[in-house]
Design a protein around this motif. Structure first.
Motif, PDB file in Angstrom:
ATOM      1  N   PRO A  97       0.824  -1.203   0.000  1.00 57.50           N
ATOM      2  CA  PRO A  97       0.000   0.000   0.000  1.00 57.50           C
ATOM      3  C   PRO A  97       0.864   1.262   0.000  1.00 57.50           C
ATOM      4  O   PRO A  97       2.089   1.171   0.017  1.00 57.50           O
ATOM      5  N   ALA A  98       0.210   2.408   0.028  1.00 61.25           N
ATOM      6  CA  ALA A  98       0.931   3.681  -0.059  1.00 61.25           C
ATOM      7  C   ALA A  98       1.905   3.880   1.097  1.00 61.25           C
ATOM      8  O   ALA A  98       2.918   4.570   0.954  1.00 61.25           O
ATOM      9  N   SER A  99       1.647   3.238   2.249  1.00 60.19           N
ATOM     10  CA  SER A  99       2.539   3.395   3.402  1.00 60.19           C
ATOM     11  C   SER A  99       3.932   2.851   3.126  1.00 60.19           C
ATOM     12  O   SER A  99       4.891   3.213   3.812  1.00 60.19           O
ATOM     13  N   ARG A 100       4.067   1.982   2.102  1.00 58.46           N
ATOM     14  CA  ARG A 100       5.397   1.437   1.767  1.00 58.46           C
ATOM     15  C   ARG A 100       6.290   2.481   1.093  1.00 58.46           C
ATOM     16  O   ARG A 100       7.460   2.208   0.839  1.00 58.46           O
ATOM     17  N   ARG A 101       5.747   3.651   0.836  1.00 64.18           N
ATOM     18  CA  ARG A 101       6.579   4.740   0.319  1.00 64.18           C
ATOM     19  C   ARG A 101       7.658   5.116   1.328  1.00 64.18           C
ATOM     20  O   ARG A 101       8.656   5.755   0.977  1.00 64.18           O
ATOM     21  N   VAL A 102       7.490   4.687   2.575  1.00 58.58           N
ATOM     22  CA  VAL A 102       8.500   4.939   3.595  1.00 58.58           C
ATOM     23  C   VAL A 102       9.834   4.303   3.211  1.00 58.58           C
ATOM     24  O   VAL A 102      10.905   4.772   3.624  1.00 58.58           O
ATOM     25  N   TRP A 103       9.801   3.235   2.412  1.00 63.65           N
ATOM     26  CA  TRP A 103      11.051   2.600   1.982  1.00 63.65           C
ATOM     27  C   TRP A 103      11.849   3.482   1.034  1.00 63.65           C
ATOM     28  O   TRP A 103      13.019   3.227   0.773  1.00 63.65           O
ATOM     29  N   ALA A 104      11.220   4.504   0.483  1.00 67.21           N
ATOM     30  CA  ALA A 104      11.893   5.348  -0.505  1.00 67.21           C
ATOM     31  C   ALA A 104      12.155   6.746   0.029  1.00 67.21           C
ATOM     32  O   ALA A 104      12.361   7.673  -0.750  1.00 67.21           O
ATOM     33  N   LEU A 105      12.160   6.914   1.335  1.00 69.18           N
ATOM     34  CA  LEU A 105      12.396   8.242   1.888  1.00 69.18           C
ATOM     35  C   LEU A 105      13.838   8.696   1.684  1.00 69.18           C
ATOM     36  O   LEU A 105      14.103   9.885   1.536  1.00 69.18           O
ATOM     37  N   GLN A 106      14.789   7.755   1.690  1.00 68.28           N
ATOM     38  CA  GLN A 106      16.183   8.144   1.517  1.00 68.28           C
ATOM     39  C   GLN A 106      16.564   8.248   0.035  1.00 68.28           C
ATOM     40  O   GLN A 106      17.323   9.126  -0.347  1.00 68.28           O
ATOM     41  N   ARG A 107      16.051   7.320  -0.788  1.00 68.41           N
ATOM     42  CA  ARG A 107      16.278   7.382  -2.237  1.00 68.41           C
ATOM     43  C   ARG A 107      14.919   7.371  -2.907  1.00 68.41           C
ATOM     44  O   ARG A 107      14.271   6.334  -3.033  1.00 68.41           O
ATOM     45  N   THR A 108      14.472   8.522  -3.341  1.00 71.20           N
ATOM     46  CA  THR A 108      13.148   8.659  -3.920  1.00 71.20           C
ATOM     47  C   THR A 108      13.119   8.054  -5.319  1.00 71.20           C
ATOM     48  O   THR A 108      14.169   7.873  -5.962  1.00 71.20           O
ATOM     49  N   PRO A 109      11.931   7.721  -5.845  1.00 69.81           N
ATOM     50  CA  PRO A 109      11.848   7.184  -7.209  1.00 69.81           C
ATOM     51  C   PRO A 109      12.502   8.102  -8.243  1.00 69.81           C
ATOM     52  O   PRO A 109      13.165   7.629  -9.176  1.00 69.81           O
ATOM     53  N   SER A 110      12.332   9.415  -8.096  1.00 69.86           N
ATOM     54  CA  SER A 110      12.912  10.332  -9.084  1.00 69.86           C
ATOM     55  C   SER A 110      14.427  10.255  -9.105  1.00 69.86           C
ATOM     56  O   SER A 110      15.058  10.405 -10.160  1.00 69.86           O
ATOM     57  N   SER A 111      15.060   9.986  -7.933  1.00 73.20           N
ATOM     58  CA  SER A 111      16.511   9.874  -7.905  1.00 73.20           C
ATOM     59  C   SER A 111      17.001   8.625  -8.621  1.00 73.20           C
ATOM     60  O   SER A 111      18.170   8.527  -8.985  1.00 73.20           O
ATOM     61  N   LEU A 112      16.096   7.668  -8.841  1.00 71.91           N
ATOM     62  CA  LEU A 112      16.428   6.451  -9.574  1.00 71.91           C
ATOM     63  C   LEU A 112      15.971   6.513 -11.024  1.00 71.91           C
ATOM     64  O   LEU A 112      16.058   5.518 -11.744  1.00 71.91           O
ATOM     65  N   GLY A 113      15.460   7.664 -11.446  1.00 68.93           N
ATOM     66  CA  GLY A 113      14.979   7.805 -12.806  1.00 68.93           C
ATOM     67  C   GLY A 113      13.594   7.236 -13.018  1.00 68.93           C
ATOM     68  O   GLY A 113      13.191   6.973 -14.161  1.00 68.93           O
ATOM     69  N   LEU A 114      12.821   7.067 -11.937  1.00 69.88           N
ATOM     70  CA  LEU A 114      11.483   6.479 -12.017  1.00 69.88           C
ATOM     71  C   LEU A 114      10.430   7.540 -11.690  1.00 69.88           C
ATOM     72  O   LEU A 114      10.726   8.579 -11.103  1.00 69.88           O
ATOM     73  N   THR A 115       9.184   7.245 -12.056  1.00 72.52           N
ATOM     74  CA  THR A 115       8.071   8.151 -11.801  1.00 72.52           C
ATOM     75  C   THR A 115       7.104   7.505 -10.827  1.00 72.52           C
ATOM     76  O   THR A 115       6.585   6.410 -11.091  1.00 72.52           O
ATOM     77  N   ASP A 116       6.870   8.154  -9.710  1.00 74.26           N
ATOM     78  CA  ASP A 116       5.892   7.664  -8.731  1.00 74.26           C
ATOM     79  C   ASP A 116       4.501   7.962  -9.279  1.00 74.26           C
ATOM     80  O   ASP A 116       4.032   9.100  -9.258  1.00 74.26           O
ATOM     81  N   LEU A 117       3.817   6.934  -9.781  1.00 71.15           N
ATOM     82  CA  LEU A 117       2.575   7.133 -10.523  1.00 71.15           C
ATOM     83  C   LEU A 117       1.397   7.552  -9.650  1.00 71.15           C
ATOM     84  O   LEU A 117       0.486   8.213 -10.132  1.00 71.15           O
ATOM     85  N   SER A 118       1.407   7.176  -8.384  1.00 73.71           N
ATOM     86  CA  SER A 118       0.220   7.430  -7.560  1.00 73.71           C
ATOM     87  C   SER A 118       0.363   8.632  -6.636  1.00 73.71           C
ATOM     88  O   SER A 118      -0.596   9.013  -5.972  1.00 73.71           O
ATOM     89  N   VAL A 119       1.543   9.233  -6.572  1.00 76.62           N
ATOM     90  CA  VAL A 119       1.728  10.308  -5.614  1.00 76.62           C
ATOM     91  C   VAL A 119       1.141  11.616  -6.127  1.00 76.62           C
ATOM     92  O   VAL A 119       1.297  11.974  -7.295  1.00 76.62           O
ATOM     93  N   ALA A 120       0.417  12.289  -5.253  1.00 76.93           N
ATOM     94  CA  ALA A 120      -0.082  13.625  -5.562  1.00 76.93           C
ATOM     95  C   ALA A 120       0.822  14.671  -4.949  1.00 76.93           C
ATOM     96  O   ALA A 120       1.101  15.704  -5.545  1.00 76.93           O
ATOM     97  N   SER A 121       1.294  14.385  -3.728  1.00 76.36           N
ATOM     98  CA  SER A 121       2.191  15.298  -3.039  1.00 76.36           C
ATOM     99  C   SER A 121       3.131  14.452  -2.194  1.00 76.36           C
ATOM    100  O   SER A 121       2.704  13.513  -1.520  1.00 76.36           O
ATOM    101  N   SER A 122       4.431  14.767  -2.239  1.00 72.78           N
ATOM    102  CA  SER A 122       5.434  13.975  -1.539  1.00 72.78           C
ATOM    103  C   SER A 122       5.244  14.080  -0.028  1.00 72.78           C
ATOM    104  O   SER A 122       4.554  14.993   0.460  1.00 72.78           O
ATOM    105  N   PRO A 123       5.877  13.173   0.749  1.00 76.51           N
ATOM    106  CA  PRO A 123       5.751  13.264   2.205  1.00 76.51           C
ATOM    107  C   PRO A 123       6.137  14.626   2.767  1.00 76.51           C
ATOM    108  O   PRO A 123       5.437  15.174   3.623  1.00 76.51           O
ATOM    109  N   ARG A 124       7.243  15.181   2.288  1.00 69.93           N
ATOM    110  CA  ARG A 124       7.670  16.476   2.837  1.00 69.93           C
ATOM    111  C   ARG A 124       6.746  17.599   2.398  1.00 69.93           C
ATOM    112  O   ARG A 124       6.396  18.476   3.182  1.00 69.93           O
ATOM    113  N   ALA A 125       6.346  17.570   1.127  1.00 68.40           N
ATOM    114  CA  ALA A 125       5.484  18.644   0.634  1.00 68.40           C
ATOM    115  C   ALA A 125       4.117  18.610   1.301  1.00 68.40           C
ATOM    116  O   ALA A 125       3.522  19.662   1.576  1.00 68.40           O
ATOM    117  N   SER A 126       3.597  17.406   1.561  1.00 67.56           N
ATOM    118  CA  SER A 126       2.272  17.282   2.166  1.00 67.56           C
ATOM    119  C   SER A 126       2.315  17.276   3.690  1.00 67.56           C
ATOM    120  O   SER A 126       1.270  17.249   4.329  1.00 67.56           O
TER     121      SER A 126
END
Length: 448
Positions: free
Chosen positions: A346-375
């Motif tokens: 589920p969306a709570s597993r985004r916690v695994w990407a707090l240190q290396r975000t999808p964008s830093s890996l060249g990927l697009t987070d398809l379901s995110v509307a606002s990042s943890p810090r922004a929201s």
């Protein structure tokens, strides 16, 4: 809370951190503020993240030794302190950047203060005891359960009525001051919806520790506590240690029959009671079996090595981490291609990407509307189902990061859309499990 969340929350600006705590993870708010100050002083990565836990657990060990020394003498105190440092749970949380070691240190300090105030009741001593309990409760609200253990100790010890009334007043003040935090955390109760109490795991594990503690207490009854008391006090070691070991876990287990809340680390400080009983029992056996001390020493060392070496080796390996976010990031990087989409289920597993975000890996987070810090949330906010559908259908390859034990669709419509579209329009290409994480690659036809 895990180390990734701690790291992320501690690095947020204070206004953003304060806003986040208003609707997420308030129970750990004081710890995040403390770690924010640590990282302002020393931005050294994992070392400052874990150093407060190491120092706190060292202080807790010293406190356990001081309690044992006060009640049964120097040798008993030393043995209790050594046993405490050897307990696997203590070793684990001494090396993790979470609040439980600090809570344990404060509860041990409050227990020592209780002994002192029973012997020499003064206003300043009672104030110090109350402050330690209050701070422990602010770090984690289940530390308040130690008051029930201390209350039972005073009842069994039959302390003077004036001491009992003074303790009751201090305990009431500590609980009253903590009520706002408790009420706020109750509004965030959905964050502990993941807890499930297992009979074979949680209950049996606690029962084993309880049996060991009761056996040690029985040994003390047979042989006597030994040693001497440097300071006279109405409280003896069994009446202090057994409630500390048994009462907080039992209360949390009983509460879990209504709503699952029991996790052993929430009452980690109960291990101090076990260490006091086991350490004193060893010291008593040493005195009682003076003609066979060599055999006793050899048996104790052999048993300690048999238990400690495998446990300590495991605790110091990457495999001991429930969520090895570094290994997860490397696995995602190997499985993905630049431009791939990414989903967290589920969306709570985004916690695994707090240190290396999808964008830093060249990927697009398809379901995110606002990042943890922004929201100003722990896991970010997700787009509506129709927006998610459009994004997924425009993507040829998607990397899915999920928990192996939660393969079924979640209760929210967004989670159901993720599952339905993956099943209907995408083909599974590969799958890899890293302990608590499953990394899957799904692709449209011909894109694996």
């Amino acid at each position: 809370m895990d180390e990734a969340v701690t790291y992320d929350m501690a690095h947020r600006p204070l206004p953003a951190l304060w806003a986040t705590l208003g609707h997420a993870d308030a129970v750990h708010g004081l710890y995040y503020l403390l770690m924010h100050g640590v990282f302002r002083l020393w931005e050294g990565g994992v070392v400052p993240l874990r150093l407060p836990s190491v120092v706190a657990m060292a202080c807790a060990a010293a406190g356990v030794a001081a309690i044992g020394r006060r009640l049964v003498g120097p040798r008993g105190g030393l043995a209790a302190g050594v046993v405490f440092t050897l307990l696997p749970a203590v070793q684990r949380y001494a090396q993790e950047g979470r609040s439980y070691a600090l809570v344990t240190a404060l509860v041990v300090g409050a227990t020592w203060a209780l002994l002192r105030v029973c012997a020499y009741p003064r206003f300043t001593a009672w104030a110090g005891y109350g402050m330690l309990v209050f701070l422990a409760t602010l770090l984690h609200e289940f530390a308040v359960l130690v008051l029930a253990a201390h209350g039972l100790t005073l009842f069994v010890a039959r302390v003077p009525r004036a001491v009992a009334w003074a303790w009751g007043a201090v305990a009431a003040c500590s609980v009253t001051l903590a009520v706002p935090l408790v009420l706020l955390s109750m509004r965030q109760a959905q964050q502990v919806a993941w807890i499930g109490v297992s009979f074979m795991g949680d209950v049996a594990g606690f029962a084993l520790l309880a049996v060991v503690g009761l056996v040690c207490a029985r040994l003390l009854t047979w042989f006597g506590t030994g040693g001497h008391r440097a300071h006279p006090a109405a409280v003896d070691l069994p009446s202090l240690s057994l409630p500390l070991l048994l009462v907080p876990p039992v209360l949390l287990l009983l509460a879990s029959t209504v709503k699952p809340l029991y996790v052993d680390r929430y009452v980690l400080y109960a291990q101090a009671g076990l260490a006091l009983l086991a350490g004193t029992a060893l010291e008593v056996l040493w005195d009682a079996l003076h003609r066979r001390r060599g055999i006793v020493l050899a048996a104790v060392v052999a048993a300690a090595l048999a238990v400690e070496v495998p446990a300590a080796s495991h605790l110091r390996s990457p495999a001991s981490r429930a969520d090895d976010v570094t290994a997860i990031s490397h696995a995602v990087e190997r499985a993905a291609r630049p431009g791939d989409g990414m989903l967290f289920v589920p969306a709570s597993r985004r916690v695994w990407a707090l240190q290396r975000t999808p964008s830093s890996l060249g990927l697009t987070d398809l379901s995110v509307a606002s990042s943890p810090r922004a929201s100003r949330t722990l896991y970010g906010t997700e787009v509506p189902p129709d927006v998610l559908r459009q994004r997924m259908l425009r993507t040829s390859r998607i990397v899915v990061l999920r928990e192996p034990a939660r393969l079924a669709a979640e209760s929210t419509e967004v989670e159901r859309v993720k599952q339905r579209l993956l099943k209907r329009w995408f083909t599974p290409c590969s799958s890899q499990v890293l302990r608590t994480a499953r990394i899957e690659v799904h692709a449209r036809k011909g894109n694996c």
